[in-house]
Structure formats: C-alpha cells, structure tokens
Design a protein around this motif. Structure first.
Motif, PDB file in Angstrom:
ATOM      1  N   ILE A  24     125.715  49.051   9.335  1.00 33.05           N
ATOM      2  CA  ILE A  24     124.995  47.923   8.650  1.00 33.05           C
ATOM      3  C   ILE A  24     126.163  46.767   8.095  1.00 33.05           C
ATOM      4  CG2 ILE A  24     124.120  47.611   6.212  1.00 33.05           C
ATOM      5  CD1 ILE A  24     122.720  49.997   6.388  1.00 33.05           C
ATOM      6  N   LEU A  25     127.329  47.399   7.860  1.00 25.09           N
ATOM      7  CA  LEU A  25     128.471  46.344   7.441  1.00 25.09           C
ATOM      8  C   LEU A  25     128.700  45.352   8.629  1.00 25.09           C
ATOM      9  CD1 LEU A  25     130.753  48.686   5.552  1.00 25.09           C
ATOM     10  CD2 LEU A  25     128.947  47.211   4.633  1.00 25.09           C
ATOM     11  N   LEU A  26     128.849  45.985  10.086  1.00 27.32           N
ATOM     12  CA  LEU A  26     129.010  45.281  11.054  1.00 27.32           C
ATOM     13  C   LEU A  26     127.754  44.096  11.270  1.00 27.32           C
ATOM     14  CD1 LEU A  26     130.531  47.769  13.253  1.00 27.32           C
ATOM     15  CD2 LEU A  26     131.820  45.743  12.409  1.00 27.32           C
ATOM     16  N   ARG A  27     126.547  44.484  10.937  1.00 28.41           N
ATOM     17  CA  ARG A  27     125.771  43.734  11.154  1.00 28.41           C
ATOM     18  C   ARG A  27     125.541  42.455  10.020  1.00 28.41           C
ATOM     19  NH1 ARG A  27     120.707  46.891  10.735  1.00 28.41           N
ATOM     20  NH2 ARG A  27     119.613  45.019  10.472  1.00 28.41           N
ATOM     21  N   LEU A  28     125.873  43.090   8.870  1.00 29.09           N
ATOM     22  CA  LEU A  28     125.926  42.108   7.648  1.00 29.09           C
ATOM     23  C   LEU A  28     126.828  40.731   7.862  1.00 29.09           C
ATOM     24  CD1 LEU A  28     126.502  44.202   4.424  1.00 29.09           C
ATOM     25  CD2 LEU A  28     124.619  42.279   4.919  1.00 29.09           C
ATOM     26  N   ARG A  29     128.081  41.295   8.785  1.00 31.59           N
ATOM     27  CA  ARG A  29     128.986  40.160   9.257  1.00 31.59           C
ATOM     28  C   ARG A  29     128.485  39.251  10.331  1.00 31.59           C
ATOM     29  NH1 ARG A  29     134.382  40.591  10.863  1.00 31.59           N
ATOM     30  NH2 ARG A  29     133.984  42.499  12.039  1.00 31.59           N
ATOM     31  N   GLU A  30     127.751  39.970  11.337  1.00 33.68           N
ATOM     32  CA  GLU A  30     127.307  39.228  12.417  1.00 33.68           C
ATOM     33  C   GLU A  30     126.150  38.505  12.227  1.00 33.68           C
ATOM     34  OE1 GLU A  30     129.299  42.745  15.337  1.00 33.68           O
ATOM     35  OE2 GLU A  30     127.054  42.412  15.486  1.00 33.68           O
ATOM     36  N   GLU A  31     125.416  38.979  11.489  1.00 27.99           N
ATOM     37  CA  GLU A  31     123.784  38.260  11.386  1.00 27.99           C
ATOM     38  C   GLU A  31     123.826  37.593  10.046  1.00 27.99           C
ATOM     39  OE1 GLU A  31     120.736  41.157  12.094  1.00 27.99           O
ATOM     40  OE2 GLU A  31     121.961  42.234  13.491  1.00 27.99           O
ATOM     41  N   LEU A  32     124.621  37.900   9.028  1.00 31.37           N
ATOM     42  CA  LEU A  32     124.420  36.966   7.847  1.00 31.37           C
ATOM     43  C   LEU A  32     125.704  36.329   7.541  1.00 31.37           C
ATOM     44  CD1 LEU A  32     122.495  39.592   5.717  1.00 31.37           C
ATOM     45  CD2 LEU A  32     121.600  37.775   7.275  1.00 31.37           C
ATOM     46  N   GLY A  33     126.767  36.458   8.197  1.00 28.91           N
ATOM     47  CA  GLY A  33     128.195  35.853   7.959  1.00 28.91           C
ATOM     48  C   GLY A  33     128.699  36.350   6.773  1.00 28.91           C
ATOM     49  N   VAL A  34     128.332  37.640   6.203  1.00 28.32           N
ATOM     50  CA  VAL A  34     129.304  37.959   4.799  1.00 28.32           C
ATOM     51  C   VAL A  34     130.627  38.304   5.062  1.00 28.32           C
ATOM     52  CG1 VAL A  34     129.175  39.338   3.007  1.00 28.32           C
ATOM     53  CG2 VAL A  34     127.005  38.499   3.880  1.00 28.32           C
ATOM     54  N   THR A  35     131.444  37.978   4.243  1.00 25.60           N
ATOM     55  CA  THR A  35     132.731  38.540   4.184  1.00 25.60           C
ATOM     56  C   THR A  35     132.949  39.775   3.334  1.00 25.60           C
ATOM     57  OG1 THR A  35     133.656  36.198   4.487  1.00 25.60           O
ATOM     58  CG2 THR A  35     135.255  37.811   3.793  1.00 25.60           C
ATOM     59  N   ILE A  36     133.563  40.876   3.777  1.00 30.47           N
ATOM     60  CA  ILE A  36     133.730  41.880   2.973  1.00 30.47           C
ATOM     61  C   ILE A  36     135.145  42.223   2.730  1.00 30.47           C
ATOM     62  CG2 ILE A  36     133.209  44.323   3.023  1.00 30.47           C
ATOM     63  CD1 ILE A  36     130.907  43.712   4.955  1.00 30.47           C
ATOM     64  N   LEU A  37     135.514  42.917   1.375  1.00 33.70           N
ATOM     65  CA  LEU A  37     136.677  43.416   1.068  1.00 33.70           C
ATOM     66  C   LEU A  37     136.041  44.745   0.500  1.00 33.70           C
ATOM     67  CD1 LEU A  37     139.628  43.671   0.316  1.00 33.70           C
ATOM     68  CD2 LEU A  37     139.205  42.335  -1.944  1.00 33.70           C
ATOM     69  N   MET A  38     136.789  45.752   1.192  1.00 34.68           N
ATOM     70  CA  MET A  38     136.340  47.106   0.529  1.00 34.68           C
ATOM     71  C   MET A  38     137.390  48.055   0.544  1.00 34.68           C
ATOM     72  SD  MET A  38     134.415  48.283   4.206  1.00 34.68           S
ATOM     73  CE  MET A  38     134.899  49.787   4.781  1.00 34.68           C
ATOM     74  N   ILE A  39     137.259  48.713  -0.611  1.00 38.82           N
ATOM     75  CA  ILE A  39     138.050  50.072  -0.881  1.00 38.82           C
ATOM     76  C   ILE A  39     137.453  51.151  -0.251  1.00 38.82           C
ATOM     77  CG2 ILE A  39     138.954  51.548  -2.938  1.00 38.82           C
ATOM     78  CD1 ILE A  39     138.738  49.311  -4.601  1.00 38.82           C
ATOM     79  N   GLU A  40     138.013  51.831   0.669  1.00 44.47           N
ATOM     80  CA  GLU A  40     137.487  52.917   1.489  1.00 44.47           C
ATOM     81  C   GLU A  40     138.702  54.147   1.627  1.00 44.47           C
ATOM     82  OE1 GLU A  40     134.241  53.711   2.091  1.00 44.47           O
ATOM     83  OE2 GLU A  40     135.239  55.287   2.368  1.00 44.47           O
ATOM     84  N   HIS A  41     138.217  55.257   1.593  1.00 39.04           N
ATOM     85  CA  HIS A  41     139.096  56.367   1.925  1.00 39.04           C
ATOM     86  C   HIS A  41     138.725  56.974   3.142  1.00 39.04           C
ATOM     87  CE1 HIS A  41     141.424  56.766  -1.807  1.00 39.04           C
ATOM     88  NE2 HIS A  41     140.185  56.808  -2.523  1.00 39.04           N
ATOM     89  N   HIS A  42     137.544  56.675   3.733  1.00 37.52           N
ATOM     90  CA  HIS A  42     137.120  57.337   4.996  1.00 37.52           C
ATOM     91  C   HIS A  42     137.802  56.759   6.243  1.00 37.52           C
ATOM     92  CE1 HIS A  42     134.693  59.793   7.458  1.00 37.52           C
ATOM     93  NE2 HIS A  42     134.027  58.892   7.832  1.00 37.52           N
ATOM     94  N   VAL A  43     138.875  57.435   6.968  1.00 38.28           N
ATOM     95  CA  VAL A  43     139.873  56.576   7.876  1.00 38.28           C
ATOM     96  C   VAL A  43     138.988  55.948   9.022  1.00 38.28           C
ATOM     97  CG1 VAL A  43     141.654  56.880   9.175  1.00 38.28           C
ATOM     98  CG2 VAL A  43     141.843  57.636   6.817  1.00 38.28           C
ATOM     99  N   PRO A  44     138.094  57.250   9.669  1.00 40.74           N
ATOM    100  CA  PRO A  44     137.304  56.460  10.838  1.00 40.74           C
ATOM    101  C   PRO A  44     136.397  55.225  10.287  1.00 40.74           C
ATOM    102  CG  PRO A  44     136.943  58.868  10.368  1.00 40.74           C
ATOM    103  CD  PRO A  44     137.704  58.486   9.086  1.00 40.74           C
ATOM    104  N   LEU A  45     135.958  55.148   9.311  1.00 46.97           N
ATOM    105  CA  LEU A  45     134.897  54.042   8.786  1.00 46.97           C
ATOM    106  C   LEU A  45     136.070  52.581   9.140  1.00 46.97           C
ATOM    107  CD1 LEU A  45     132.127  52.803   8.156  1.00 46.97           C
ATOM    108  CD2 LEU A  45     132.963  53.319   5.618  1.00 46.97           C
ATOM    109  N   VAL A  46     137.306  53.029   8.194  1.00 42.13           N
ATOM    110  CA  VAL A  46     138.074  51.755   8.241  1.00 42.13           C
ATOM    111  C   VAL A  46     138.664  51.206   9.515  1.00 42.13           C
ATOM    112  CG1 VAL A  46     140.514  51.198   7.321  1.00 42.13           C
ATOM    113  CG2 VAL A  46     139.118  52.507   5.704  1.00 42.13           C
ATOM    114  N   LEU A  47     138.865  52.262  10.316  1.00 39.53           N
ATOM    115  CA  LEU A  47     139.428  51.918  11.647  1.00 39.53           C
ATOM    116  C   LEU A  47     138.205  51.264  12.468  1.00 39.53           C
ATOM    117  CD1 LEU A  47     141.230  55.240  12.450  1.00 39.53           C
ATOM    118  CD2 LEU A  47     142.254  53.036  12.412  1.00 39.53           C
ATOM    119  N   ARG A  48     137.043  51.573  12.086  1.00 36.33           N
ATOM    120  CA  ARG A  48     136.025  50.972  13.076  1.00 36.33           C
ATOM    121  C   ARG A  48     135.522  49.664  12.454  1.00 36.33           C
ATOM    122  NH1 ARG A  48     129.818  52.809  12.504  1.00 36.33           N
ATOM    123  NH2 ARG A  48     128.966  51.382  14.046  1.00 36.33           N
ATOM    124  N   VAL A  49     135.657  49.399  11.232  1.00 38.60           N
ATOM    125  CA  VAL A  49     134.801  48.025  10.852  1.00 38.60           C
ATOM    126  C   VAL A  49     136.008  46.980  10.383  1.00 38.60           C
ATOM    127  CG1 VAL A  49     132.833  49.227  10.224  1.00 38.60           C
ATOM    128  CG2 VAL A  49     134.402  48.544   8.538  1.00 38.60           C
TER     129      VAL A  49
END
Ligand code: ATP
Length: 257
Positions: free
Chosen positions: A193-218
């Motif tokens: 969903i986060l990747l689609r938000l950026r691609e389709e709606l052009g939203v910029t994201i700043l996120m605090i995140e502990h889950h390393v695989p998610l950080v590495l992916r997005v």
C-alpha cells in the motif's frame, strides 16, 4: 528544495535532551525511514515537526517556508498528515464515519450548515462519501466500510488509521510505527500500500519503523537516531551494513532482512 527540511533541531525536557541538533531532509515522492532504539527521540522529532512541541532551537521548513512557529492545525492545513503509535480513531462509529470525520478538516462549509443540512451540503457530503470509498478501495478496506471500529482486529484498525490520515489529503504522510502489532502478511500488505501511495497518488512519506524488512523494502533513504542525535544516514542497504548502527540498534535484526 526538499518538501520537509529539519535543520539543527534541539528539544529538551528539563534535563533530558530528546533531540540534539537534528538535521534531516525529505524530498517530494521520497519514502524516508526514521529508525533507532527506544527512547532515541523519534516520536519527539515527529511531535516537533507537527507542532505538538515547540522546538528550543533550529528551524523546520515545509516547501521552503519556515513553519517552526505554526500551530499543529496550521501545519496540518499545509499538508502535513500524521498517524499515531496508539490508534487515533473515533470509537463507537463506523470505518466510513471515521473517514468522513477526518475529511471534515478540509470540507468547505461551516459546521452550522452541516448540522442544519443546507442544500449545498448534500453535494459536498456526496463528494465526501465518494472520496471515502476511493480511499477504502485503495487501502483494501471496503469490506469493513460499515463496521464499528471497536469490533475490528488490530491489524485492520492500523489500516483504518492510515486511511483516515489519507482522508486529510496530506502531501507529507508521517507514520509512527505503521507495522507495529501487524503479522508478517499484514506488514507485507502495508508495504504494498505504501509503495502504491507513492506511485499512484504521489504522496511523500516519513515513517518511524522498527520492522527492518519493511524499511529495506520501501524506504529510499534512512536516518538513524540514537540518544537524540543522528548516528547515521544513507540508503537502506548502507544502513544495514553500518557498523555503528548494527552495534547500537540493529544487532541480530539484520539477519531477519
Ligand atoms: P520509542 O521507540 O520508545 O517510542 P522514541 O525514539 O520515540 O522511543 P521519544 O519518545 O521521543 O523516543 O523519547 C526521547 C526521550 O525524551 C526519552 O528519554 C523520553 O523519556 C523523553 N521524553 C519524550 N517525551 C517527553 C515529555 N513529554 N516529557 C519528558 N520527557 C519526554
């Protein structure tokens, strides 16, 4: 010019320096991660950016304008939308009603007109419901549209919260631990969903995140806070291999990636 520029921000609470001379940039269409151990100052920095806390020194700019002295709602009106570590939903109402309530921040009629049902409000309400439905589709939540939020599982609620922030039309979406409490499958879906938000709606994201695989992916870029100061910054792969970051924070977590 960055969308968000945080320059030399310091925030203290009595004797505790929660943020010390922190500088970070978020450019348009980027997904930027903010990571670090518990108590590193991540949520404090979010509170400084959104205006919950006044900063002691430094400057915060949004689209080049100094917003350091603006109130929280003024920053929200400029396009800074934010989710919370603990869910910020209106209990006792449906998912749809939560999305409608969130949009009313930006709806162009006064509260009184909305209450007495003036004719122009009907057209606006149709638009508001239509937009809520689009967001529900986008976030895979249509099946929960008319459910009372209190009855929904946590993983779904996290997604509803993301949907309510989207309903405020943010240009910068600030997410505080969006994957906390999610199963690996739910976390994967969140990444989509986060990747689609950026691609389709052009939203910029700043996120605090502990889950390393998610950080590495997005994430395109990652900042690491430790004891209130920036320990490192770089592309996710550089951060994963950064010796000081591994020592201070990642430890065995890199294996999980
Ligand atoms: P976590 O991952 O646990 O949420 P964090 O990186 O978000 O941690 P913060 O919550 O920003 O860290 O806390 C940074 C430091 O500031 C901590 O020492 C915390 O106790 C302190 N702190 C945060 N908010 C306040 C406050 N309102 N009053 C006093 N101290 C505070």
């Amino acid at each position: 010019m960055g969308l968000l520029e945080v320059h030399g921000v310091t925030k203290t609470f009595g004797g505790i320096t929660a943020n010390s001379d922190v500088t970070l940039d978020v450019s348009e269409w980027e997904i930027v991660g903010l990571i670090g151990p518990n108590g590193a100052g991540k949520t404090t920095l979010f509170n400084c950016i959104t205006g919950v806390y006044p900063i002691d020194s430094g400057v915060i700019r949004f689209r080049g304008t100094d917003i350091s002295d603006l109130k929280t709602h003024e920053r929200a009106e400029l396009g800074i939308g934010r989710s919370f570590q603990n869910l910020g939903l209106v209990r006792g109402t449906t998912v749809l009603q939560n999305l409608i309530t969130a949009q009313h921040m930006t709806v162009p009629y006064g509260v009184m007109a909305g209450m007495v049902g003036a004719p122009e409000t009907y057209a606006v309400e149709r638009e508001v419901v239509g937009k809520a439905d689009q967001i529900l589709n986008f976030t895979d939540l249509m099946e929960y549209r008319n459910e009372i939020v209190d009855d929904l599982p946590y993983g779904v609620l996290k997604n509803v919260e993301l949907a309510t922030v989207l309903a405020t039309d943010p240009q910068l979406l600030m997410l505080d631990e969006p994957s906390s409490g999610l199963s690996p499958t739910e976390s994967d879906r969140l990444g989509d969903i986060l990747l689609r938000l950026r691609e389709e709606l052009g939203v910029t994201i700043l996120m605090i995140e502990h889950h390393v695989p998610l950080v590495l992916r997005v994430c395109d870029f990652v900042y690491v806070l430790n004891f209130g100061t920036l320990l490192a910054q770089g592309k996710p792969k550089e951060i994963r291999e950064h010796p000081e970051v591994i020592a201070a924070y990642l430890g065995g977590e890199t294996d999980a990636a």
